[in-house]
Enzyme design. Structure first.
Site, PDB file in Angstrom:
ATOM      1  NE  ARG A  48      -0.764   1.836   3.817  1.00  0.00           N
ATOM      2  CZ  ARG A  48       0.711   2.652   4.200  1.00  0.00           C
ATOM      3  NH1 ARG A  48       1.722   1.947   3.790  1.00  0.00           N
ATOM      4  NH2 ARG A  48       0.773   3.935   3.540  1.00  0.00           N
ATOM      5  N   GLY A  49       0.294   2.043  -0.704  1.00  0.00           N
ATOM      6  CA  GLY A  49       0.557   3.828  -0.298  1.00  0.00           C
ATOM      7  C   GLY A  49       1.253   4.107  -1.814  1.00  0.00           C
ATOM      8  NE  ARG A  89      -6.347   0.925  -1.802  1.00  0.00           N
ATOM      9  CZ  ARG A  89      -5.417   1.438  -1.118  1.00  0.00           C
ATOM     10  NH1 ARG A  89      -4.561   1.684  -0.626  1.00  0.00           N
ATOM     11  NH2 ARG A  89      -6.510   1.962  -0.131  1.00  0.00           N
ATOM     12  CD  GLN A 194      -3.268   2.635   6.394  1.00  0.00           C
ATOM     13  OE1 GLN A 194      -4.142   2.801   7.711  1.00  0.00           O
ATOM     14  NE2 GLN A 194      -4.055   2.587   4.877  1.00  0.00           N
ATOM     15  CG  ASP A 235      -3.290   8.186  -1.424  1.00  0.00           C
ATOM     16  OD1 ASP A 235      -3.213   8.472  -0.653  1.00  0.00           O
ATOM     17  OD2 ASP A 235      -2.508   6.675  -1.781  1.00  0.00           O
ATOM     18  CG  ASN A 245      -3.227  11.887   1.713  1.00  0.00           C
ATOM     19  OD1 ASN A 245      -1.857  11.223   1.397  1.00  0.00           O
ATOM     20  ND2 ASN A 245      -2.329  12.234   3.138  1.00  0.00           N
ATOM     21  CE  LYS A 246      -5.360   6.325   4.149  1.00  0.00           C
ATOM     22  NZ  LYS A 246      -6.303   5.007   3.198  1.00  0.00           N
TER      23      LYS A 246
HETATM   24  C1  LIG Z   1       3.793   7.383   0.094  1.00  0.00           C
HETATM   25  S1  LIG Z   1       1.674   7.517  -0.773  1.00  0.00           S
HETATM   26  C2  LIG Z   1       1.266   7.205   1.415  1.00  0.00           C
HETATM   27  C3  LIG Z   1      -0.110   7.379   0.859  1.00  0.00           C
HETATM   28  O1  LIG Z   1      -1.330   6.564   0.555  1.00  0.00           O
HETATM   29  C4  LIG Z   1      -1.596   5.913   2.028  1.00  0.00           C
HETATM   30  O2  LIG Z   1      -2.821   5.143   1.669  1.00  0.00           O
HETATM   31  P1  LIG Z   1      -2.786   3.582   1.566  1.00  0.00           P
HETATM   32  O3  LIG Z   1      -2.504   3.726   3.159  1.00  0.00           O
HETATM   33  O4  LIG Z   1      -4.831   3.393   1.398  1.00  0.00           O
HETATM   34  O5  LIG Z   1      -2.246   2.654   0.474  1.00  0.00           O
HETATM   35  C5  LIG Z   1      -2.166   7.540   2.418  1.00  0.00           C
HETATM   36  O6  LIG Z   1      -3.187   8.071   2.073  1.00  0.00           O
HETATM   37  C6  LIG Z   1      -0.687   7.508   1.933  1.00  0.00           C
HETATM   38  O7  LIG Z   1      -0.632   9.041   2.271  1.00  0.00           O
END
Ligand SMILES: CSC[C@H]1O[C@H](OP(=O)(O)O)[C@H](O)[C@@H]1O
Length: 343
Positions: A48-49, A89, A194, A235, A245-246
């Site tokens: 993820r990320g 995704r 996370q 994102d 973003n999250k």
């Molecule tokens: C370095 S970008 C990380 C970004 O992605 C995360 O989402 P997810 O954990 O659902 O993949 C989150 O939005 C982070 O800021």
């Protein structure tokens, strides 16, 4: 140690993914040799990320080619399999950008595909290191050259979320390396934690002082003057600076605006989507209701409750003090827009 780990590693015949659903209490990897396993790993946040799923998607083209060779697929069937990876995704634009970049070399064969995927991964680490320096320079110049800084962050934006070092957490690492970081306030980041599971794991391994806090504590921490800046990842960033973003990020930005505290977004230019004019056009992933209704397989909400689970929110560009990229810092709230500067 954790700064050097590789969330996504090509083994020569497939991918080894750190299983981020198991951290922090168990370290495990998921071995990927087929497209279905990769799509599942992206969807379940094993990997993820935004930049990390971009790298996984990049190598996903090689996975599809090798599986196609084993199973006798036509080129069209391989391309269809790659499309399933690309759509695993919807919000993080890095996935689409990196898959498309590697697919541009599809007709040259496996070696060319692997070389392009390796370049995606290498360039992401280089970008993160550059962002770390630009972001630390900006913060020390604008916020406080006279004492170590107190930084709030949300979700995980470290080595686990990228090809290495990290984006927002890369800036935090750089401040720490320069001896200019007092403490990090890391939001736990419900519902998948996370922050408390992954960011805290990275910070503990490097001895970076930090508190884990409830997401609901963030605004009060900011309004009480307990942090000097907030820095988060992204994102997808629209041409006008609106940033997905999250979920929980926009509340932090609003509190920062009210408190007069800088709100920084750190992201490589692969996260900027100039084809998306503004945040209203960003597809926000709605995830399963159970992620908010239970934790660890134990239901926390009563039967009969529904779960509302947007994985991201959109922060208006007017609230983004600075967008930290590998090409420098854009002061978005002052009108320095990605669409004007990053073409
Ligand atoms: C370095 S970008 C990380 C970004 O992605 C995360 O989402 P997810 O954990 O659902 O993949 C989150 O939005 C982070 O800021």
């Amino acid at each position: 140690m954790s700064q050097e780990l590789r969330a996504v590693e090509w083994t020569g015949t497939g991918l080894a993914l750190i299983d981020q659903t198991a951290l922090p209490h168990r370290t495990a990897t998921v071995d990927v040799h087929d497209v279905d396993t990769l799509v599942d790993a992206i969807r379940r946040l094993v990997v993820r990320g935004a930049p990390a799923i971009g790298a996984a998607g990049a190598y996903g083209v090689a996975i599809a080619l090798l599986q196609g060779e084993r199973e006798g697929w036509t080129d069209d069937e391989v391309r269809e399999a790659v499309a399933r990876v690309r759509e695993a995704r919807p919000t993080a634009v890095n996935l689409m950008v990196c898959v498309d970049r590697v697919m541009s070399r599809f007709d040259e064969g496996l070696d060319a595909v692997l070389a392009e995927a390796a370049a995606v991964q290498r360039e992401d680490v280089e970008a993160n290191r550059a962002m770390g320096a630009f972001g630390a320079d900006w913060l020390l110049e604008r916020v406080g050259a006279d004492r170590p800084l107190r930084i709030l962050t949300h979700c995980n934006t470290g080595a686990l979320a990228t090809a290495g070092w990290g984006t927002a957490l890369g800036v935090i690492r750089e401040l720490h390396a320069r001896g200019r970081l007092e403490v990090v306030y890391a939001d736990e980041t419900r519902p998948l934690l996370q922050g408390s599971r992954l960011t805290a794991w990275e910070l503990v391994h490097e001895g970076i002082p930090h508190f884990v806090q409830a997401d609901g504590a963030a605004a009060g921490t900011i309004l009480r003057g307990e942090v000097d800046a907030a820095i988060v990842g992204a994102d997808r960033i629209a041409a006008n600076g609106d940033t997905a973003n999250k979920v929980g990020t926009v509340g932090i930005a609003l509190a920062c605006a009210d408190a007069g505290v800088p709100f920084l977004v750190a992201a490589p230019t692969t996260t900027v989507d100039l084809a998306t004019p503004d945040g209203t056009a960003i597809h926000i992933e709605l995830r399963g209701e159970d992620e908010v209704l239970e934790w660890g397989g134990v239901r926390t909400a009563p039967a009969g409750s529904r779960g509302h689970n947007p994985a991201f929110d959109v922060t208006p560009g007017r609230l983004v003090t600075g967008l930290v990229t590998e090409r420098g810092v854009l002061e978005v709230s002052k009108g320095e827009l990605p669409g004007d500067r990053l073409r």
